[in-house]
Write a protein that holds these residues in place. Structure first.
Motif, PDB file in Angstrom:
ATOM      1  N   GLY A 142       0.760  -1.514  -0.111  1.00  0.00           N
ATOM      2  CA  GLY A 142       0.328   0.070   0.382  1.00  0.00           C
ATOM      3  C   GLY A 142       1.138   1.599   0.131  1.00  0.00           C
ATOM      4  N   GLY A 143       0.298   2.499   0.153  1.00  0.00           N
ATOM      5  CA  GLY A 143       0.207   4.058  -0.007  1.00  0.00           C
ATOM      6  C   GLY A 143       1.511   3.746  -1.311  1.00  0.00           C
ATOM      7  N   ASP A 144       1.327   3.282  -2.460  1.00  0.00           N
ATOM      8  CA  ASP A 144       1.743   4.566  -3.593  1.00  0.00           C
ATOM      9  C   ASP A 144       0.943   5.462  -3.953  1.00  0.00           C
ATOM     10  N   VAL A 145       1.321   6.048  -2.951  1.00  0.00           N
ATOM     11  CA  VAL A 145       0.545   8.065  -3.527  1.00  0.00           C
ATOM     12  C   VAL A 145       1.761   8.950  -3.840  1.00  0.00           C
ATOM     13  N   LYS A 146       1.990   9.840  -4.987  1.00  0.00           N
ATOM     14  CA  LYS A 146       2.574  10.393  -5.376  1.00  0.00           C
ATOM     15  C   LYS A 146       2.684  11.831  -4.682  1.00  0.00           C
ATOM     16  N   LYS A 147       1.761  12.301  -3.998  1.00  0.00           N
ATOM     17  CA  LYS A 147       0.920  13.834  -3.574  1.00  0.00           C
ATOM     18  C   LYS A 147       2.152  13.207  -2.147  1.00  0.00           C
ATOM     19  N   GLU A 148       3.256  13.873  -1.041  1.00  0.00           N
ATOM     20  CA  GLU A 148       3.604  13.991  -0.068  1.00  0.00           C
ATOM     21  C   GLU A 148       2.288  14.363   0.963  1.00  0.00           C
ATOM     22  N   ASP A 149       2.978  13.343   1.709  1.00  0.00           N
ATOM     23  CA  ASP A 149       1.997  13.684   3.221  1.00  0.00           C
ATOM     24  C   ASP A 149       0.833  13.269   3.461  1.00  0.00           C
ATOM     25  N   VAL A 150       1.070  12.304   2.632  1.00  0.00           N
ATOM     26  CA  VAL A 150      -0.622  11.500   2.224  1.00  0.00           C
ATOM     27  C   VAL A 150      -0.016   9.957   3.034  1.00  0.00           C
ATOM     28  N   LEU A 151      -1.248   9.291   3.752  1.00  0.00           N
ATOM     29  CA  LEU A 151      -1.131   8.059   3.762  1.00  0.00           C
ATOM     30  C   LEU A 151      -2.237   6.713   3.789  1.00  0.00           C
ATOM     31  N   GLU A 152      -2.133   5.751   2.937  1.00  0.00           N
ATOM     32  CA  GLU A 152      -3.202   5.582   2.437  1.00  0.00           C
ATOM     33  C   GLU A 152      -3.240   4.319   3.541  1.00  0.00           C
ATOM     34  N   SER A 153      -4.066   3.698   4.060  1.00  0.00           N
ATOM     35  CA  SER A 153      -4.924   3.222   5.740  1.00  0.00           C
ATOM     36  C   SER A 153      -5.286   1.714   4.597  1.00  0.00           C
ATOM     37  N   THR A 154      -3.382   0.536   5.140  1.00  0.00           N
ATOM     38  CA  THR A 154      -3.987  -0.770   5.012  1.00  0.00           C
ATOM     39  C   THR A 154      -2.831  -1.523   6.076  1.00  0.00           C
ATOM     40  N   TYR A 155      -2.292  -2.767   5.093  1.00  0.00           N
ATOM     41  CA  TYR A 155      -2.098  -3.160   5.911  1.00  0.00           C
ATOM     42  C   TYR A 155      -0.599  -3.722   5.933  1.00  0.00           C
ATOM     43  N   ASP A 156       0.288  -2.961   6.425  1.00  0.00           N
ATOM     44  CA  ASP A 156       2.076  -3.343   6.624  1.00  0.00           C
ATOM     45  C   ASP A 156       2.169  -4.465   6.205  1.00  0.00           C
ATOM     46  N   ARG A 157       1.698  -5.242   5.695  1.00  0.00           N
ATOM     47  CA  ARG A 157       2.090  -7.112   5.330  1.00  0.00           C
ATOM     48  C   ARG A 157       0.840  -7.219   4.259  1.00  0.00           C
ATOM     49  N   THR A 158       1.434  -8.629   3.257  1.00  0.00           N
ATOM     50  CA  THR A 158       0.861  -8.211   2.484  1.00  0.00           C
ATOM     51  C   THR A 158       0.511 -10.114   2.012  1.00  0.00           C
ATOM     52  N   PRO A 159      -0.252 -11.257   2.381  1.00  0.00           N
ATOM     53  CA  PRO A 159      -0.485 -12.202   3.030  1.00  0.00           C
ATOM     54  C   PRO A 159      -1.139 -12.519   1.538  1.00  0.00           C
ATOM     55  N   LEU A 160       0.050 -13.635   1.018  1.00  0.00           N
ATOM     56  CA  LEU A 160       0.139 -14.042  -0.066  1.00  0.00           C
ATOM     57  C   LEU A 160      -1.142 -15.365  -0.333  1.00  0.00           C
ATOM     58  N   ALA A 161      -1.535 -15.575   0.622  1.00  0.00           N
ATOM     59  CA  ALA A 161      -2.774 -16.497   0.397  1.00  0.00           C
ATOM     60  C   ALA A 161      -3.641 -15.696  -0.488  1.00  0.00           C
ATOM     61  N   ALA A 162      -4.065 -14.378  -0.194  1.00  0.00           N
ATOM     62  CA  ALA A 162      -4.747 -13.930  -0.606  1.00  0.00           C
ATOM     63  C   ALA A 162      -4.207 -12.918  -1.776  1.00  0.00           C
ATOM     64  N   VAL A 163      -3.157 -12.930  -1.975  1.00  0.00           N
ATOM     65  CA  VAL A 163      -2.752 -12.252  -3.424  1.00  0.00           C
ATOM     66  C   VAL A 163      -2.488 -13.738  -4.134  1.00  0.00           C
ATOM     67  N   ALA A 164      -2.941 -14.656  -4.204  1.00  0.00           N
ATOM     68  CA  ALA A 164      -3.315 -16.324  -5.208  1.00  0.00           C
ATOM     69  C   ALA A 164      -5.048 -15.683  -5.307  1.00  0.00           C
ATOM     70  N   GLN A 165      -5.561 -15.373  -3.637  1.00  0.00           N
ATOM     71  CA  GLN A 165      -6.816 -15.353  -4.101  1.00  0.00           C
ATOM     72  C   GLN A 165      -6.724 -14.045  -5.522  1.00  0.00           C
ATOM     73  N   LEU A 166      -6.441 -13.236  -5.163  1.00  0.00           N
ATOM     74  CA  LEU A 166      -7.286 -11.488  -5.726  1.00  0.00           C
ATOM     75  C   LEU A 166      -6.216 -12.255  -7.607  1.00  0.00           C
ATOM     76  N   ASN A 167      -5.191 -13.280  -7.701  1.00  0.00           N
ATOM     77  CA  ASN A 167      -4.735 -13.819  -8.724  1.00  0.00           C
ATOM     78  C   ASN A 167      -6.324 -14.282  -9.916  1.00  0.00           C
ATOM     79  N   VAL A 168      -6.858 -15.577  -8.733  1.00  0.00           N
ATOM     80  CA  VAL A 168      -8.155 -16.457  -9.618  1.00  0.00           C
ATOM     81  C   VAL A 168      -8.766 -14.938  -9.945  1.00  0.00           C
TER      82      VAL A 168
END
Length: 263
Positions: A150-176
């Motif tokens: 998360g947090g792929d934002v160009k604008k300075e001082d802007v934070l995205e509310s997101t997990y600090d870890r990415t579960p690979l099992a969920a990435v697999a489901q996203l791929n599906v």
């Protein structure tokens, strides 16, 4: 981690116009990333001054801990979206679906299976920049998570509310989800606006091309020149909010969904 439900939880903005709008947040994030977008769309009015109803669900496994996201099958996200879609259909004659990133994939998946009148997409996730993500189903049994994306934002001082870890099992489901959605694109007949950041470190620009080339409905691609992936929180947010609001307002007033000139 996400204790403020007013910021990160489900959002429902009631409306009485003929149009309902369903907006969806991205992978590992919360509704905070699309709340301003939702409020902007809610400002659209019909000829009588009535606003559209807007719903932004918190998708299963999000807004808690990344371990919970790891336990979710992709169908749980689909079913949660369906529930909100049918709620809008009970309240409004027409429904517009939209989403950011994974939310964009879910919006497309919904548009291919349900009756929708328009689609709004911000960097929809159909193809990822990190090609290693396709092997997540092989890696997840031995590697539970990787650093957050998360947090792929160009604008300075802007934070995205997101997990600090990415579960690979969920990435697999996203791929599906992405794979199935790409195959379903020809079933989409609703007019679609795709906002695509020229620089996106998460989702490949091929995603917008896939929508434009394979959807059966009219597709307008709007390039965002000053934003990264989370464009709803970035420099171009006012532009995409205006175009989205105007599209919904035209629809509410019995006009064409796609703008004459999206620039």
């Amino acid at each position: 981690m996400f204790s403020d439900q007013q910021l990160h939880g489900p959002l429902h903005l009631p409306g009485s116009s003929s149009v309902g709008v369903l907006l969806l947040h991205g992978f590992t994030a919360t509704t905070a990333s699309v709340r301003d977008w939702a409020h902007a769309v809610h400002e659209a009015t019909d000829d009588a001054g009535a606003h559209p109803g807007v719903r932004v669900p918190l998708l299963p496994g999000h807004g808690t801990q990344w371990e919970e996201l790891a336990e979710q099958p992709w169908q749980a996200w689909r079913d949660a979206v369906d529930e909100q879609y049918w709620a809008l259909r009970r309240e409004h004659d027409r429904v517009v679906v939209g989403g950011l990133s994974m939310g964009g994939a879910l919006a497309l998946h919904t548009a291919a299976r349900r009756e929708v009148t328009g689609v709004l997409l911000v960097n929809p996730a159909l193809s990822l920049v990190n090609r290693m993500a396709r092997f997540s189903h092989l890696l997840s049994p031995v590697v539970a998570s990787l650093p957050g994306i998360g947090g792929d934002v160009k604008k300075e001082d802007v934070l995205e509310s997101t997990y600090d870890r990415t579960p690979l099992a969920a990435v697999a489901q996203l791929n599906v989800l992405m794979h199935r959605t790409v195959r379903m694109l020809p079933a989409i007949t609703a007019p679609t606006v795709v906002f695509r950041s020229e620089v996106d470190h998460i989702v490949s620009g091929d995603s917008a091309d896939l929508v434009a080339e394979h959807s059966s409905g009219d597709v307008r691609v709007v390039d965002l020149q000053n934003s990264y992936h989370v464009a709803t929180l970035d420099h171009d947010a006012p532009l995409l909010e205006r175009i989205s609001r105007d599209a919904v307002q035209r629809l509410s007033r019995g006009e064409q969904f796609l703008p004459e000139d999206p620039s």
